[in-house]
Write a protein that holds these residues in place. Structure first.
Motif, PDB file in Angstrom:
ATOM      1  N   ASP A  72      87.919  50.597  41.817  1.00  0.00           N
ATOM      2  CA  ASP A  72      86.853  51.488  41.812  1.00  0.00           C
ATOM      3  C   ASP A  72      86.900  52.528  40.624  1.00  0.00           C
ATOM      4  N   PHE A  73      86.256  53.612  40.306  1.00  0.00           N
ATOM      5  CA  PHE A  73      86.116  54.336  39.289  1.00  0.00           C
ATOM      6  C   PHE A  73      87.146  55.375  39.304  1.00  0.00           C
ATOM      7  N   GLN A  74      88.184  55.584  40.192  1.00  0.00           N
ATOM      8  CA  GLN A  74      88.943  56.461  40.364  1.00  0.00           C
ATOM      9  C   GLN A  74      90.658  55.971  40.156  1.00  0.00           C
ATOM     10  N   GLY A  75      90.405  54.659  39.722  1.00  0.00           N
ATOM     11  CA  GLY A  75      91.690  54.048  39.344  1.00  0.00           C
ATOM     12  C   GLY A  75      92.400  53.305  40.374  1.00  0.00           C
ATOM     13  N   LYS A  76      91.806  53.106  41.668  1.00  0.00           N
ATOM     14  CA  LYS A  76      92.101  52.300  42.810  1.00  0.00           C
ATOM     15  C   LYS A  76      91.926  50.894  42.753  1.00  0.00           C
ATOM     16  N   VAL A  77      92.848  49.981  42.705  1.00  0.00           N
ATOM     17  CA  VAL A  77      92.817  48.473  42.605  1.00  0.00           C
ATOM     18  C   VAL A  77      92.297  48.149  43.915  1.00  0.00           C
ATOM     19  N   LEU A  78      91.183  47.426  43.915  1.00  0.00           N
ATOM     20  CA  LEU A  78      90.833  46.861  45.253  1.00  0.00           C
ATOM     21  C   LEU A  78      91.095  45.298  45.196  1.00  0.00           C
TER      22      LEU A  78
ATOM     23  N   THR B  56      98.102  39.573  46.214  1.00  0.00           N
ATOM     24  CA  THR B  56      97.348  40.605  47.229  1.00  0.00           C
ATOM     25  C   THR B  56      97.944  41.835  47.057  1.00  0.00           C
ATOM     26  N   HIS B  57      99.265  41.948  46.625  1.00  0.00           N
ATOM     27  CA  HIS B  57      99.899  43.186  46.772  1.00  0.00           C
ATOM     28  C   HIS B  57      99.414  44.411  45.826  1.00  0.00           C
ATOM     29  N   PHE B  58      98.222  43.968  44.983  1.00  0.00           N
ATOM     30  CA  PHE B  58      97.558  44.934  44.308  1.00  0.00           C
ATOM     31  C   PHE B  58      96.637  45.756  44.907  1.00  0.00           C
ATOM     32  N   SER B  59      96.042  45.182  45.955  1.00  0.00           N
ATOM     33  CA  SER B  59      94.993  45.515  46.978  1.00  0.00           C
ATOM     34  C   SER B  59      95.391  46.915  47.388  1.00  0.00           C
ATOM     35  N   GLY B  60      94.313  47.959  47.069  1.00  0.00           N
ATOM     36  CA  GLY B  60      94.517  49.269  47.600  1.00  0.00           C
ATOM     37  C   GLY B  60      95.749  50.215  46.672  1.00  0.00           C
ATOM     38  N   VAL B  61      96.383  49.717  45.819  1.00  0.00           N
ATOM     39  CA  VAL B  61      97.155  50.623  44.964  1.00  0.00           C
ATOM     40  C   VAL B  61      96.301  51.587  43.949  1.00  0.00           C
ATOM     41  N   GLN B  62      96.632  52.775  44.048  1.00  0.00           N
ATOM     42  CA  GLN B  62      96.297  53.619  43.163  1.00  0.00           C
ATOM     43  C   GLN B  62      97.128  53.770  42.102  1.00  0.00           C
ATOM     44  N   LEU B  63      96.264  53.627  40.781  1.00  0.00           N
ATOM     45  CA  LEU B  63      96.808  54.052  39.370  1.00  0.00           C
ATOM     46  C   LEU B  63      96.757  55.233  38.946  1.00  0.00           C
ATOM     47  N   HIS B  64      97.761  56.033  38.767  1.00  0.00           N
ATOM     48  CA  HIS B  64      97.797  57.512  38.463  1.00  0.00           C
ATOM     49  C   HIS B  64      97.805  57.360  36.738  1.00  0.00           C
ATOM     50  N   GLY B  65      97.020  57.073  36.069  1.00  0.00           N
ATOM     51  CA  GLY B  65      96.822  57.022  34.679  1.00  0.00           C
ATOM     52  C   GLY B  65      97.637  56.136  33.942  1.00  0.00           C
ATOM     53  N   ALA B  66      97.621  56.165  32.558  1.00  0.00           N
ATOM     54  CA  ALA B  66      98.297  55.317  31.687  1.00  0.00           C
ATOM     55  C   ALA B  66     100.028  55.406  31.806  1.00  0.00           C
ATOM     56  N   ASN B  67     100.359  56.723  32.138  1.00  0.00           N
ATOM     57  CA  ASN B  67     101.648  56.924  32.263  1.00  0.00           C
ATOM     58  C   ASN B  67     102.473  56.754  33.650  1.00  0.00           C
TER      59      ASN B  67
ATOM     60  N   LEU C  39      82.317  34.174  46.529  1.00  0.00           N
ATOM     61  CA  LEU C  39      83.604  34.377  47.231  1.00  0.00           C
ATOM     62  C   LEU C  39      84.468  35.008  46.300  1.00  0.00           C
ATOM     63  N   LEU C  40      84.774  34.754  44.940  1.00  0.00           N
ATOM     64  CA  LEU C  40      85.779  35.290  44.108  1.00  0.00           C
ATOM     65  C   LEU C  40      85.557  36.723  44.125  1.00  0.00           C
ATOM     66  N   LEU C  41      84.244  37.231  43.625  1.00  0.00           N
ATOM     67  CA  LEU C  41      84.207  38.485  43.657  1.00  0.00           C
ATOM     68  C   LEU C  41      84.333  39.232  44.918  1.00  0.00           C
ATOM     69  N   ASP C  42      83.900  38.713  46.148  1.00  0.00           N
ATOM     70  CA  ASP C  42      84.327  39.525  47.330  1.00  0.00           C
ATOM     71  C   ASP C  42      85.949  39.699  47.555  1.00  0.00           C
ATOM     72  N   GLN C  43      86.584  38.821  46.840  1.00  0.00           N
ATOM     73  CA  GLN C  43      88.250  39.004  47.048  1.00  0.00           C
ATOM     74  C   GLN C  43      88.613  40.157  46.390  1.00  0.00           C
ATOM     75  N   VAL C  44      87.918  40.602  45.150  1.00  0.00           N
ATOM     76  CA  VAL C  44      88.483  41.419  44.403  1.00  0.00           C
ATOM     77  C   VAL C  44      87.476  42.901  44.760  1.00  0.00           C
ATOM     78  N   VAL C  45      86.527  42.597  45.255  1.00  0.00           N
ATOM     79  CA  VAL C  45      85.604  43.927  45.653  1.00  0.00           C
ATOM     80  C   VAL C  45      85.184  43.844  47.044  1.00  0.00           C
ATOM     81  N   PRO C  46      85.852  44.335  48.152  1.00  0.00           N
ATOM     82  CA  PRO C  46      85.406  44.137  49.684  1.00  0.00           C
ATOM     83  C   PRO C  46      83.904  44.346  49.680  1.00  0.00           C
ATOM     84  N   PRO C  47      83.208  43.230  50.188  1.00  0.00           N
ATOM     85  CA  PRO C  47      81.641  43.205  50.410  1.00  0.00           C
ATOM     86  C   PRO C  47      81.007  44.456  51.146  1.00  0.00           C
ATOM     87  N   GLU C  48      82.131  45.315  52.172  1.00  0.00           N
ATOM     88  CA  GLU C  48      81.625  46.422  52.851  1.00  0.00           C
ATOM     89  C   GLU C  48      81.629  47.585  51.952  1.00  0.00           C
TER      90      GLU C  48
END
Length: 210
Positions: free
Chosen positions: A112-118, A144-155, A44-53
């Motif tokens: 994901d591996f492109q810097g998108k927070v799930l 929940t506001h982290f979900s879907g945010v794209q991180l564009h690098g360390a800066n 249940l916890l894993l599915d909250q941070v990585v959508p099962p679909e």
């Protein structure tokens, strides 16, 4: 007198043996149930941070161990890989925000591996009730506001609390706690993006526990 002491000793020994036996039986009977419930809660916890679909494997069975100071300390942290048609598409990684107001905050970050927070969840903390505890989902939807945010690098300066020029709200009367969580989520997301090439060299959770 000696007979009485001897009888009492035998009685106590028998009681101890029976109690130990009952404890062992109860442990044997309940162990599978406890393990099942633990597995269910973990899923249940894993599915909250990585959508099962997004994945079709059993994430819990693809568990690795990561030791990296960017995770808040030098302790081993568990990493779960999500795959789609056998290709790694995302991960959930345990991490620590060491600089919470009342101590370390334990978290799980999915990306994901492109810097998108799930997704991000706090799994343990000691923050002040009514202030810093808003990082808990049962208290507030802030996490929940982290979900879907794209991180564009360390800066990427947007990935910070608003008081530091970023996009994430801080709490009224409490900035240290959300800042710690945001910074830990940022560091962890950046680390997750580097992991696909390292999977073959990471110890799995089973090996780490041996």
């Amino acid at each position: 007198m000696l007979d009485t002491i001897r009888k009492n000793g035998v009685t106590l020994a028998l009681f101890a043996a029976v109690t130990t036996g009952l404890t062992a039986v109860i442990n044997t009977v309940t162990k599978p149930t406890i393990a099942h419930q633990t597995s269910v809660q973990q899923k249940l916890l894993l599915d909250q941070v990585v959508p099962p679909e997004l994945y079709d494997n059993v994430m819990q069975k693809e568990c690795y161990v990561v030791t990296d100071s960017r995770l808040g300390n030098d302790k081993p942290h568990r990493l779960y890989i999500a795959r789609k048609e056998n290709q790694p598409v995302a991960a959930a990684l345990e991490t620590t925000a060491p600089d919470g107001y009342s101590g370390a905050i334990q978290m799980l970050v999915g990306a994901d591996f492109q810097g998108k927070v799930l997704g991000v969840r706090v799994v343990e903390h000691h923050e002040t009730p009514g202030l810093g505890d808003k990082i808990e989902l049962r208290i507030s939807d802030w996490i929940t506001h982290f979900s879907g945010v794209q991180l564009h690098g360390a800066n990427d300066n947007r990935f910070a609390v608003k008081k530091d020029g970023g996009d994430f709200d801080q709490f009224t009367g409490a900035t240290i706690t959300p800042r710690a969580v945001v910074n830990a989520a940022k560091r962890t997301t950046l680390l997750i993006a580097t992991l696909p090439k390292k999977l073959s060299s990471l110890p799995d959770c089973g090996d780490a526990n041996e």
